[in-house]
Scaffold this motif. Structure first.
Motif, PDB file in Angstrom:
ATOM      1  N   HIS A 134      32.807 -13.926  50.611  1.00 51.63           N
ATOM      2  CA  HIS A 134      34.014 -13.825  51.453  1.00 51.63           C
ATOM      3  C   HIS A 134      35.072 -14.779  50.919  1.00 51.63           C
ATOM      4  O   HIS A 134      34.923 -16.006  51.033  1.00 51.63           O
ATOM      5  N   ASP A 135      36.130 -14.217  50.338  1.00 53.01           N
ATOM      6  CA  ASP A 135      37.223 -15.029  49.801  1.00 53.01           C
ATOM      7  C   ASP A 135      38.342 -15.003  50.846  1.00 53.01           C
ATOM      8  O   ASP A 135      38.991 -13.968  51.035  1.00 53.01           O
ATOM      9  N   ILE A 136      38.535 -16.134  51.519  1.00 58.41           N
ATOM     10  CA  ILE A 136      39.502 -16.190  52.622  1.00 58.41           C
ATOM     11  C   ILE A 136      40.724 -16.966  52.140  1.00 58.41           C
ATOM     12  O   ILE A 136      40.683 -18.196  52.006  1.00 58.41           O
ATOM     13  N   VAL A 137      41.791 -16.207  51.827  1.00 60.30           N
ATOM     14  CA  VAL A 137      42.988 -16.790  51.223  1.00 60.30           C
ATOM     15  C   VAL A 137      44.023 -17.149  52.291  1.00 60.30           C
ATOM     16  O   VAL A 137      44.686 -18.180  52.222  1.00 60.30           O
ATOM     17  N   GLY A 138      44.125 -16.252  53.310  1.00 64.37           N
ATOM     18  CA  GLY A 138      45.158 -16.449  54.337  1.00 64.37           C
ATOM     19  C   GLY A 138      44.589 -17.053  55.607  1.00 64.37           C
ATOM     20  O   GLY A 138      43.433 -17.464  55.673  1.00 64.37           O
ATOM     21  N   GLY A 139      45.447 -17.118  56.642  1.00 62.87           N
ATOM     22  CA  GLY A 139      45.022 -17.585  57.958  1.00 62.87           C
ATOM     23  C   GLY A 139      44.950 -19.095  58.071  1.00 62.87           C
ATOM     24  O   GLY A 139      45.368 -19.822  57.167  1.00 62.87           O
ATOM     25  N   LYS A 140      44.378 -19.537  59.201  1.00 60.26           N
ATOM     26  CA  LYS A 140      44.353 -20.981  59.513  1.00 60.26           C
ATOM     27  C   LYS A 140      43.252 -21.729  58.755  1.00 60.26           C
ATOM     28  O   LYS A 140      43.365 -22.925  58.534  1.00 60.26           O
ATOM     29  N   ASN A 141      42.187 -21.017  58.403  1.00 64.60           N
ATOM     30  CA  ASN A 141      41.051 -21.689  57.744  1.00 64.60           C
ATOM     31  C   ASN A 141      40.709 -21.022  56.416  1.00 64.60           C
ATOM     32  O   ASN A 141      39.647 -20.427  56.274  1.00 64.60           O
ATOM     33  N   PRO A 142      41.604 -21.135  55.433  1.00 65.02           N
ATOM     34  CA  PRO A 142      41.302 -20.513  54.139  1.00 65.02           C
ATOM     35  C   PRO A 142      40.115 -21.205  53.470  1.00 65.02           C
ATOM     36  O   PRO A 142      39.871 -22.398  53.688  1.00 65.02           O
ATOM     37  N   THR A 173      45.584 -20.658  39.513  1.00 66.87           N
ATOM     38  CA  THR A 173      44.209 -21.161  39.500  1.00 66.87           C
ATOM     39  C   THR A 173      43.833 -21.628  40.899  1.00 66.87           C
ATOM     40  O   THR A 173      44.579 -22.389  41.520  1.00 66.87           O
ATOM     41  N   MET A 174      42.710 -21.143  41.361  1.00 67.75           N
ATOM     42  CA  MET A 174      42.271 -21.427  42.729  1.00 67.75           C
ATOM     43  C   MET A 174      40.921 -22.144  42.709  1.00 67.75           C
ATOM     44  O   MET A 174      40.074 -21.853  41.860  1.00 67.75           O
ATOM     45  N   MET A 175      40.746 -23.040  43.683  1.00 65.26           N
ATOM     46  CA  MET A 175      39.430 -23.654  43.915  1.00 65.26           C
ATOM     47  C   MET A 175      38.886 -23.044  45.190  1.00 65.26           C
ATOM     48  O   MET A 175      39.577 -23.023  46.220  1.00 65.26           O
ATOM     49  N   ALA A 176      37.658 -22.545  45.104  1.00 67.85           N
ATOM     50  CA  ALA A 176      37.053 -21.851  46.242  1.00 67.85           C
ATOM     51  C   ALA A 176      35.795 -22.561  46.717  1.00 67.85           C
ATOM     52  O   ALA A 176      35.067 -23.168  45.929  1.00 67.85           O
ATOM     53  N   ASP A 177      35.577 -22.474  48.015  1.00 65.24           N
ATOM     54  CA  ASP A 177      34.292 -22.843  48.626  1.00 65.24           C
ATOM     55  C   ASP A 177      34.010 -21.712  49.612  1.00 65.24           C
ATOM     56  O   ASP A 177      34.202 -21.853  50.819  1.00 65.24           O
ATOM     57  N   ASP A 178      33.610 -20.579  49.060  1.00 65.15           N
ATOM     58  CA  ASP A 178      33.532 -19.327  49.821  1.00 65.15           C
ATOM     59  C   ASP A 178      32.142 -19.098  50.402  1.00 65.15           C
ATOM     60  O   ASP A 178      31.137 -19.299  49.700  1.00 65.15           O
ATOM     61  N   PRO A 179      32.073 -18.632  51.654  1.00 67.11           N
ATOM     62  CA  PRO A 179      30.757 -18.310  52.220  1.00 67.11           C
ATOM     63  C   PRO A 179      30.120 -17.105  51.525  1.00 67.11           C
ATOM     64  O   PRO A 179      30.813 -16.146  51.158  1.00 67.11           O
ATOM     65  N   LEU A 180      28.802 -17.182  51.353  1.00 68.23           N
ATOM     66  CA  LEU A 180      27.993 -16.043  50.899  1.00 68.23           C
ATOM     67  C   LEU A 180      27.092 -15.684  52.077  1.00 68.23           C
ATOM     68  O   LEU A 180      26.374 -16.550  52.596  1.00 68.23           O
ATOM     69  N   VAL A 236      39.894 -20.998  50.118  1.00 64.51           N
ATOM     70  CA  VAL A 236      40.383 -21.271  48.764  1.00 64.51           C
ATOM     71  C   VAL A 236      41.715 -22.017  48.830  1.00 64.51           C
ATOM     72  O   VAL A 236      42.462 -21.880  49.794  1.00 64.51           O
ATOM     73  N   VAL A 237      41.983 -22.798  47.792  1.00 65.50           N
ATOM     74  CA  VAL A 237      43.266 -23.489  47.701  1.00 65.50           C
ATOM     75  C   VAL A 237      43.774 -23.340  46.263  1.00 65.50           C
ATOM     76  O   VAL A 237      42.994 -23.391  45.318  1.00 65.50           O
ATOM     77  N   ARG A 238      45.096 -23.114  46.153  1.00 62.26           N
ATOM     78  CA  ARG A 238      45.692 -23.005  44.820  1.00 62.26           C
ATOM     79  C   ARG A 238      45.823 -24.402  44.239  1.00 62.26           C
ATOM     80  O   ARG A 238      46.375 -25.302  44.892  1.00 62.26           O
TER      81      ARG A 238
END
Ligand SMILES: *[C@@H]1O[C@H](CO)[C@@H](O)[C@H](O)[C@H]1NC(C)=O
Length: 187
Positions: free
Chosen positions: A52-60, A79-86, A62-64
């Protein structure tokens, strides 16, 4: 758990030896063929989960972190840094089985192809704390993408394998995406 870890396959390697006897005058020829099965500890594990890559909303999730100023997320260089749920299932509320932590960057000028440099760390059962490392190209508009697994730790020490990614939903307004992963890893 049922769909998270589907099966384990033990691999058997056959080594073929041929011994060829031939006398100098060619009168006598004997061929000896010997097949020896060598069992190795390597096993192939199939993992199935949703990213789940959550880019928008209050709790993204990922961060650019780098890229050209005033650009859209899909622009070359972003370039994005992600901490995405699996998760085990496709819903964001489904059971968390791991996290995808690392970078993805827009690596193509005329296409949407990402460079993925990520660790997938698992949080479930005996795999809790074990991780695999992905380094590959992710052409996100293609139905199925294949990325190499280049290593791992814990139960995935010495891992090699591949990940197949298939997007099941993408929101063009926020950039949020849910991606199905099937990972085949030998360790
Ligand atoms: C995974 O390991 C962490 C730390 O070792 C522990 O706090 C957590 O409860 C474990 N989770 C599961 C599902 O076993």
């Amino acid at each position: 758990m049922a769909c998270f870890l589907s099966f384990t396959v033990f691999t058997l390697y056959f080594t073929h030896f041929s011994i060829f006897f031939n006398t100098i005058n060619g009168v006598f020829i004997e061929e000896v063929v010997q097949d020896i099965a060598i069992k190795r500890d390597d096993k192939t594990t199939h993992l199935h989960f949703y990213f789940h890559d959550i880019v928008g909303g209050k709790n993204p999730s990922v961060v650019r972190i780098a890229g050209p100023p005033d650009s859209f997320i899909g622009n070359f260089g972003n370039t994005m840094m992600a901490d995405d749920p699996l998760t085990e299932g496709p819903k964001p509320t489904s059971k968390l089985v791991g996290k995808a932590q690392g970078l993805y960057a827009m690596a193509a000028q005329n296409d949407l192809a990402l460079l993925m440099v990520m660790n997938f760390v698992f949080l479930e059962g005996k795999y809790n704390g074990s991780s695999i490392s992905i380094l590959g190209r992710n052409a996100v508009l293609h139905d199925q993408r294949e990325m190499p697994i280049v290593g791992g730790n814990g139960l995935f020490r010495f891992a090699r394998g591949y990940a197949l990614a298939h997007t099941i939903s993408a929101d063009p307004s926020t950039g949020d995406a849910i991606v199905e992963y099937n990972v085949y890893v030998r360790a």
